[in-house]
Enzyme design. Structure first.
Site, short mmCIF file in Angstrom:
data_model
loop_
_atom_site.label_atom_id
_atom_site.label_comp_id
_atom_site.label_asym_id
_atom_site.label_seq_id
_atom_site.Cartn_x
_atom_site.Cartn_y
_atom_site.Cartn_z
N GLU A 169 1.18 -1.10 -0.21
CA GLU A 169 -0.40 -0.06 -0.21
C GLU A 169 0.97 1.29 -0.01
O GLU A 169 1.01 1.67 0.34
CB GLU A 169 -0.81 0.30 1.51
N GLU A 354 -5.08 -8.51 0.13
CA GLU A 354 -6.68 -7.90 2.04
C GLU A 354 -8.04 -7.60 1.10
O GLU A 354 -7.95 -7.32 1.16
CB GLU A 354 -5.64 -6.87 2.07
#
Length: 443
Positions: A169, A354
């Site tokens: 991320e 995720e």
């Protein structure tokens, strides 16, 4: 449908796993781990819930055997984890902490003994404090040190890693941390944000070069995605949504897949972007073997001229929300992936690295009936199945997270786990969602 029987309709070679990250579970007080900028960030007033930090977290450093059993006994075939940079290099460079190397040695061997595929991540936000104090991701030297750290990891563990991700991320590690100020180091500075958004990608590129030098053939990067929409079809709102989408999504996609940055963000950054940034784009846009997608919610954007620099704000939508206040919008997962494939002509494997929800989980008679979480997982896994039916090459799905853990600025107040953790006693209690996965994964 509120069960996960849909799992049994997936191809036999599809990978179901669960995910964690080093700072959120390991406990940085153990094993001579160095300090990260999250340790110093948490000491500042009002930065994390009750000034909590990851010093103890889930004490995974001590309880990793038990935790790997929870992964295996649930029926998962893969475990996504991250290495802690300060655990192996307490100063970020130079002196090696052999206790840190020994921990990951045992952890990886433990995965392989249980026939779990190790999906490793090199960076999940725990930047060594020594490097943070020298500017962190605003400093061009940090990607160089990241490459050296990557080399250490690959030399010691590369042959045991099924898959390796460079950065988890990058939007969170840069924009959220250097412009929004919500994550360490907590800056609210457009110039710092512009530099960090470039240098975090340069770190990816330099790490990838090192990974290739070790002949590893299954490397990628993990991007967090928001499906961006507008409050209404007002022209100013549309322009604001386009800018937000470019900052959150296209900045990273376009650099990695096209070797260029979106013009509207370059216009915003103007004099702040690092000198000669164009030369770095060749390293940033090297081919990767797969792309990882983390997905939680959508973003509804509204023009707001009062907001400095970007003139936009995110507004709340009408849909049901998780305990984080995030809307549950499973359609966004399909929309994002199909949009990326069309825009960048993607033909590489896609991993859902995720997906999960925070829920107010309560123990009643030693059980946790988190039915809302089961419904969340079903609705998103159903989207993955629809994409597979369209021949889109999705190879895995990872539930976030194995354990309730340190949820960054929210401390220990938000619970994402399939397994409940009592943070006083460190007792693990599988929730109904854990048993739900188990009932279909072990069939």
């Amino acid at each position: 449908m509120d069960n996960l029987s849909i799992i049994n309709s997936f191809p036999k070679d599809f990978i179901f796993g669960t995910a964690t990250s080093s700072y959120q579970i390991e406990g940085s007080n153990y094993g001579n781990c160095g300090r990260s900028h999250w340790d110093s960030f948490a000491k500042k007033p009002n930065k994390t819930y009750r000034s909590q930090d990851g010093g103890v977290a889930c004490a995974h450093y001590l309880k990793w055997n038990e935790d790997l059993d929870l992964v295996k006994n649930c029926g998962f075939s893969a475990y996504r984890f991250s290495f802690s940079w300060p655990r192996v290099l307490p100063e970020g460079k130079g002196l090696i902490n052999n206790e840190g190397l020994s921990f990951y040695d045992k952890l990886l061997d433990g995965m392989l003994e249980r026939e779990l595929k190790p999906f490793g991540t090199l960076y999940h936000w725990d930047l060594p404090i020594n490097l943070a104090e020298k500017g962190g991701w605003v400093n061009r030297d940090t990607p160089k040190y990241f490459a050296d750290y990557t080399d250490l990891v690959m030399k010691n563990f590369g042959d045991r890693l099924y898959s390796i991700a460079t950065i988890n991320e990058p939007w969170c590690a840069s924009w959220l941390s250097y412009y929004c100020g919500e994550h360490a180091p907590g800056l609210k500075d457009l110039s710092a944000a512009a530099k960090s958004m470039h240098f975090i990608l340069l770190a990816h590129g330099k790490a990838l070069e090192v990974i290739r030098s070790h002949n590893h053939k299954n490397a990628g990067i993990v991007l967090n995605k928001a499906y961006v929409t507008t409050k209404d079809d007002n022209e100013q709102n549309n322009i604001a949504a386009e800018l937000y989408n470019s900052i959150h999504n296209d900045w990273f996609d376009s650099a990695i897949f096209n070797g260029e940055y979106p013009k509207n963000v370059l216009d915003l950054f103007k004099e702040h972007i690092p000198e000669n940034y164009q030369k770095d784009l060749e390293a940033i846009s090297q081919s990767i073997d797969w792309i990882g997608i983390n997905y939680y919610t959508r973003a509804i954007v509204e023009h707001d001229k009062k907001i400095k620099d970007i003139n936009l704000v995110l507004t709340k939508g009408p849909l049901k929300k998780t305990d984080m206040g995030w809307e549950i919008f499973p359609d966004g997962l399909s929309k994002i992936i199909q949009s990326m494939i069309k825009k960048y002509s993607l033909n590489i494997p896609i991993h859902i690295t995720e997906n999960g929800m925070a829920n107010k989980d309560e123990i009643a008679k030693e059980t946790i009936n988190d039915h809302e979480r089961i419904g969340f997982y079903y609705s998103h896994i159903n989207e993955v199945k629809k994409l597979l039916d369209k021949k889109i090459p999705i190879k895995s799905y990872f539930a976030w997270s194995l354990l309730d853990n340190f949820e960054w600025a929210f401390g220990y107040s938000k619970r994402f786990g399939l397994v409940h953790v009592d943070f006083e006693t460190q007792i693990r209690t599988p929730k109904k969602s854990w048993y739900e996965f188990q009932s279909y994964l072990l069939k």
